[in-house]
Design an enzyme around this catalytic site. Structure first.
Site, PDB file in Angstrom:
ATOM      1  N   CYS A 104       0.865  -1.177   0.000  1.00 44.64           N
ATOM      2  CA  CYS A 104       0.000   0.000   0.000  1.00 44.64           C
ATOM      3  C   CYS A 104       0.904   1.232   0.000  1.00 44.64           C
ATOM      4  O   CYS A 104       2.128   1.137   0.125  1.00 44.64           O
ATOM      5  CB  CYS A 104      -0.901  -0.006   1.226  1.00 44.64           C
ATOM      6  SG  CYS A 104       0.020   0.080   2.789  1.00 44.64           S
ATOM      7  N   GLU A 152       0.481  -0.708  16.164  1.00 48.90           N
ATOM      8  CA  GLU A 152      -0.374   0.428  15.818  1.00 48.90           C
ATOM      9  C   GLU A 152      -1.291   0.799  16.978  1.00 48.90           C
ATOM     10  O   GLU A 152      -1.505   1.983  17.264  1.00 48.90           O
ATOM     11  CB  GLU A 152      -1.202   0.118  14.568  1.00 48.90           C
ATOM     12  CG  GLU A 152      -2.016   1.315  14.102  1.00 48.90           C
ATOM     13  CD  GLU A 152      -2.903   1.008  12.901  1.00 48.90           C
ATOM     14  OE1 GLU A 152      -4.000   1.615  12.833  1.00 48.90           O
ATOM     15  OE2 GLU A 152      -2.525   0.186  12.055  1.00 48.90           O
TER      16      GLU A 152
END
Length: 330
Positions: free
Chosen positions: A29, A144
């Site tokens: 990505c 994260e």
């Protein structure tokens, strides 16, 4: 690993046919591509070593490739000696305490946090500043999640991992709630959790635009498009990659009898191909296309393959690297 599939020429048998459905989009990505670029550009501009806190992205092949170029990976800043060399923070984002510690030591820090993760950090901070309690939908222990939680004081964020958690959750003030999410979750699972939170707490505030990133959403949609047409889906990715693990789950829920996570072609369990005439192949957002090509070549070595790419979206997003890497060296 042993195989039940004949190789060309074995016992005079010809290769069996295998139809390969290749999901698109797949693989890197924009956030992952940017993070890798940051390390490579830092190496090119400042030379080795370039220190990287945590795996820059969750892929062993990528990490080993960058190590070979001079990157040194550490888990914490205290593993880095006194140095003027760059220190890169990973794409997953870091708690506020990490850049603070880097400034205290006068380290040359470069932040490779994905801009879409940074967006979640800003949302959580804004809600907190406006007096709301924060719900974070995500997986405990993922970097994260640790980075997002670490933007705020201890106790300011409640982690919700499942629909059961959402049903049990009892906030101090139900009228002052907001939620954010990890960017790499199952779209369907997250929708279920959000539905419960909205039912129980109608005034809860969510993001203006969903926090699950475009790449996660697109890769899950692509897998859904092929899952019901194949007997097996191979997901190229790392066992600590959240978005890759979600692709395995999505494939099986979407009708594929079996989905398997493999890091590269050497991990293909050939015995799983018994009776299979069509296989799906995709890759998590931190897996390079070269590993997908490696898997296709491994299949070609044992089968007479036809490859059909199934495209459900086209991606053109790109993120700029930090200014200090765009400017020429002094």
């Amino acid at each position: 690993m042993s195989t039940s599939s004949p190789r060309a020429g074995e016992s005079g048998l010809s290769q069996p046919a295998l139809h390969v459905l290749l999901a698109a989009p797949r693989g890197f990505c924009a956030g992952v591509d940017r993070a890798i670029q940051i390390v490579e550009l830092a190496l090119a501009k400042f030379g080795a070593p370039v220190y990287v806190r945590h795996e820059i992205v969750h892929n062993r092949y990528v990490v080993e490739s960058l190590k070979a170029k001079g990157a040194v990976f550490v888990e914490e800043l205290n593993e880095i000696p006194e140095t003027a060399q760059p220190v890169v923070f990973s794409a997953h984002g870091v708690p506020k305490s990490v850049p603070q510690a880097a400034r205290f030591r006068n380290l040359f820090a470069i932040d490779a946090t994905c801009p879409l993760v940074f967006k979640v950090h800003m949302e959580a901070s804004r809600h907190y500043a406006e007096g709301r309690n924060i719900v974070l939908i995500g997986h405990a222990g993922h970097p994260e999640v640790e980075g997002t939680t670490g933007q705020l004081p201890p106790g300011a964020v409640t982690l919700i991992e499942s629909q059961a958690d959402a049903e049990r959750f009892e906030p101090e003030d139900p009228a002052r709630l907001a939620y954010v999410t990890q960017t790499t979750l199952s779209v369907d699972d997250t929708a279920g959790i959000v539905a419960i939170l909205k039912r129980r707490f109608p005034s809860i505030i969510g993001p203006h635009k969903e926090d699950i990133c475009y790449a996660t959403t697109n890769r899950q949609a692509a897998v859904k498009a092929i899952a019901g047409k194949v007997g097996l889906v191979l997901v190229v990715g790392a066992p600590n990659s959240s978005n890759s693990l979600r692709l395995v789950e999505v494939a099986e829920r979407a009708g594929c009898p079996r989905a398997l996570l493999i890091q590269r072609a050497a991990d293909i369990p050939w015995q799983a191909f018994e009776g299979i005439t069509a296989v799906g192949v995709t890759a998590g957002a931190s897996a390079p296309e070269t590993l997908v090509e490696e898997v296709i070549e491994a299949l070609r070595g044992r089968y007479r393959i036809t490859v059909e790419q199934v495209t459900t979206a086209n991606e053109s997003i790109a993120f700029n690297v930090p200014r200090e890497l765009r400017e020429p060296a002094a």
